[in-house]
Design a protein around this motif. Structure first.
Motif, PDB file in Angstrom:
ATOM      1  N   TYR A  81       0.831  -1.196   0.000  1.00 13.26           N
ATOM      2  CA  TYR A  81       0.000   0.000   0.000  1.00 13.26           C
ATOM      3  C   TYR A  81       0.872   1.256   0.000  1.00 13.26           C
ATOM      4  O   TYR A  81       0.607   2.210  -0.738  1.00 13.26           O
ATOM      5  CB  TYR A  81      -0.926  -0.027   1.220  1.00 13.26           C
ATOM      6  N   LYS A  82       1.914   1.271   0.815  1.00 15.41           N
ATOM      7  CA  LYS A  82       2.836   2.416   0.874  1.00 15.41           C
ATOM      8  C   LYS A  82       3.551   2.605  -0.467  1.00 15.41           C
ATOM      9  O   LYS A  82       3.722   3.734  -0.928  1.00 15.41           O
ATOM     10  CB  LYS A  82       3.871   2.227   1.995  1.00 15.41           C
ATOM     11  N   PHE A  83       3.968   1.510  -1.098  1.00 13.20           N
ATOM     12  CA  PHE A  83       4.657   1.562  -2.386  1.00 13.20           C
ATOM     13  C   PHE A  83       3.730   2.128  -3.464  1.00 13.20           C
ATOM     14  O   PHE A  83       4.137   2.984  -4.258  1.00 13.20           O
ATOM     15  CB  PHE A  83       5.159   0.169  -2.773  1.00 13.20           C
ATOM     16  N   ILE A  84       2.487   1.675  -3.488  1.00 14.47           N
ATOM     17  CA  ILE A  84       1.517   2.168  -4.467  1.00 14.47           C
ATOM     18  C   ILE A  84       1.237   3.649  -4.241  1.00 14.47           C
ATOM     19  O   ILE A  84       1.201   4.438  -5.187  1.00 14.47           O
ATOM     20  CB  ILE A  84       0.225   1.322  -4.428  1.00 14.47           C
ATOM     21  N   ASN A  85       1.072   4.055  -2.992  1.00 11.18           N
ATOM     22  CA  ASN A  85       0.858   5.475  -2.688  1.00 11.18           C
ATOM     23  C   ASN A  85       2.048   6.318  -3.117  1.00 11.18           C
ATOM     24  O   ASN A  85       1.887   7.430  -3.619  1.00 11.18           O
ATOM     25  CB  ASN A  85       0.586   5.680  -1.205  1.00 11.18           C
ATOM     26  N   PHE A  86       3.252   5.799  -2.931  1.00  8.47           N
ATOM     27  CA  PHE A  86       4.471   6.485  -3.345  1.00  8.47           C
ATOM     28  C   PHE A  86       4.452   6.731  -4.851  1.00  8.47           C
ATOM     29  O   PHE A  86       4.760   7.828  -5.320  1.00  8.47           O
ATOM     30  CB  PHE A  86       5.695   5.649  -2.942  1.00  8.47           C
ATOM     31  N   GLN A  87       4.070   5.699  -5.606  1.00  2.00           N
ATOM     32  CA  GLN A  87       4.017   5.830  -7.069  1.00  2.00           C
ATOM     33  C   GLN A  87       2.982   6.858  -7.494  1.00  2.00           C
ATOM     34  O   GLN A  87       3.246   7.672  -8.385  1.00  2.00           O
ATOM     35  CB  GLN A  87       3.690   4.487  -7.715  1.00  2.00           C
ATOM     36  N   TYR A  88       1.826   6.823  -6.905  1.00  2.00           N
ATOM     37  CA  TYR A  88       0.762   7.752  -7.287  1.00  2.00           C
ATOM     38  C   TYR A  88       1.089   9.192  -6.899  1.00  2.00           C
ATOM     39  O   TYR A  88       0.575  10.127  -7.507  1.00  2.00           O
ATOM     40  CB  TYR A  88      -0.579   7.326  -6.686  1.00  2.00           C
ATOM     41  N   LYS A 113      -7.830  -3.526 -14.122  1.00  2.00           N
ATOM     42  CA  LYS A 113      -9.141  -3.788 -13.515  1.00  2.00           C
ATOM     43  C   LYS A 113      -9.867  -2.458 -13.464  1.00  2.00           C
ATOM     44  O   LYS A 113     -10.192  -1.913 -14.507  1.00  2.00           O
ATOM     45  CB  LYS A 113      -9.004  -4.504 -12.189  1.00  2.00           C
ATOM     46  N   THR A 114     -10.108  -1.873 -12.326  1.00  2.00           N
ATOM     47  CA  THR A 114     -10.758  -0.556 -12.290  1.00  2.00           C
ATOM     48  C   THR A 114      -9.820   0.530 -11.773  1.00  2.00           C
ATOM     49  O   THR A 114     -10.236   1.665 -11.562  1.00  2.00           O
ATOM     50  CB  THR A 114     -12.000  -0.601 -11.379  1.00  2.00           C
ATOM     51  N   MET A 115      -8.556   0.204 -11.610  1.00  2.00           N
ATOM     52  CA  MET A 115      -7.597   1.144 -11.031  1.00  2.00           C
ATOM     53  C   MET A 115      -6.787   1.834 -12.134  1.00  2.00           C
ATOM     54  O   MET A 115      -6.129   1.182 -12.938  1.00  2.00           O
ATOM     55  CB  MET A 115      -6.664   0.392 -10.087  1.00  2.00           C
ATOM     56  N   LYS A 116      -6.842   3.168 -12.153  1.00  4.68           N
ATOM     57  CA  LYS A 116      -6.109   3.954 -13.138  1.00  4.68           C
ATOM     58  C   LYS A 116      -4.620   3.943 -12.817  1.00  4.68           C
ATOM     59  O   LYS A 116      -4.220   4.009 -11.668  1.00  4.68           O
ATOM     60  CB  LYS A 116      -6.629   5.399 -13.124  1.00  4.68           C
ATOM     61  N   PHE A 117      -3.786   3.854 -13.864  1.00  3.23           N
ATOM     62  CA  PHE A 117      -2.339   3.929 -13.682  1.00  3.23           C
ATOM     63  C   PHE A 117      -1.979   5.293 -13.106  1.00  3.23           C
ATOM     64  O   PHE A 117      -2.694   6.272 -13.332  1.00  3.23           O
ATOM     65  CB  PHE A 117      -1.630   3.739 -15.016  1.00  3.23           C
ATOM     66  N   PRO A 118      -0.852   5.394 -12.403  1.00  3.76           N
ATOM     67  CA  PRO A 118      -0.491   6.675 -11.781  1.00  3.76           C
ATOM     68  C   PRO A 118      -0.137   7.764 -12.791  1.00  3.76           C
ATOM     69  O   PRO A 118      -0.192   8.947 -12.464  1.00  3.76           O
ATOM     70  CB  PRO A 118       0.704   6.331 -10.895  1.00  3.76           C
ATOM     71  N   VAL A 119       0.248   7.380 -14.024  1.00  4.41           N
ATOM     72  CA  VAL A 119       0.575   8.358 -15.060  1.00  4.41           C
ATOM     73  C   VAL A 119      -0.131   7.967 -16.354  1.00  4.41           C
ATOM     74  O   VAL A 119      -0.614   6.843 -16.498  1.00  4.41           O
ATOM     75  CB  VAL A 119       2.104   8.469 -15.290  1.00  4.41           C
ATOM     76  N   CYS A 120      -0.179   8.892 -17.301  1.00  6.39           N
ATOM     77  CA  CYS A 120      -0.873   8.652 -18.572  1.00  6.39           C
ATOM     78  C   CYS A 120      -0.125   7.623 -19.421  1.00  6.39           C
ATOM     79  O   CYS A 120       0.971   7.176 -19.068  1.00  6.39           O
ATOM     80  CB  CYS A 120      -1.012   9.968 -19.334  1.00  6.39           C
TER      81      CYS A 120
END
Length: 127
Positions: A6-13, A33-40
């Protein structure tokens, strides 16, 4: 384990959009799935290109002219899209981003190597 993921994903976003200067538009992004990538899509391609360049740079280094040509598709795609009614696809953005990211890192590494060689040559002449 879930906490660290969770911390790693938050860091990326948080940091990937800042690092790439990404607009993060939902219509120009990929989804898992339904989660948008952190960048375009284009920035995702650049990230893939950067990683590929870092992983393969010790195997071979393309000619500088070829690397400069690899920058053109992203620039052309972005400019045409900006100046006309043309709308690029996410796949095209991804592919041009991969070429651009790869070429950019390789050119950066070439410039570092040449600057080091130039400084070393001057240092040897001063001895």
């Amino acid at each position: 384990m879930k906490y660290y993921l969770y911390k790693f994903i938050n860091f990326q976003y948080k940091w990937l959009p800042i690092f790439f200067g990404c607009h993060c538009r939902a219509d120009r992004s990929f989804y898992y799935k339904t989660m948008k990538f952190p960048v375009c899509a284009r920035c995702t391609g650049e990230l893939i290109g950067i990683i590929l360049a870092l992983l393969t740079s010790w195997l071979f280094r393309p000619n500088t002219f070829i690397l400069l040509i690899m920058l053109i598709p992203l620039i052309a795609d972005g400019l045409i899209q900006l100046l006309s009614h043309y709308e690029s696809t996410n796949l095209r953005r991804l592919l041009t981003g991969i070429l651009f990211g790869y070429a950019l890192i390789e050119l950066f590494m070439i410039s570092i190597i040449r600057a080091f060689q130039f400084g070393f040559k001057i240092g040897m002449q001063l001895k």
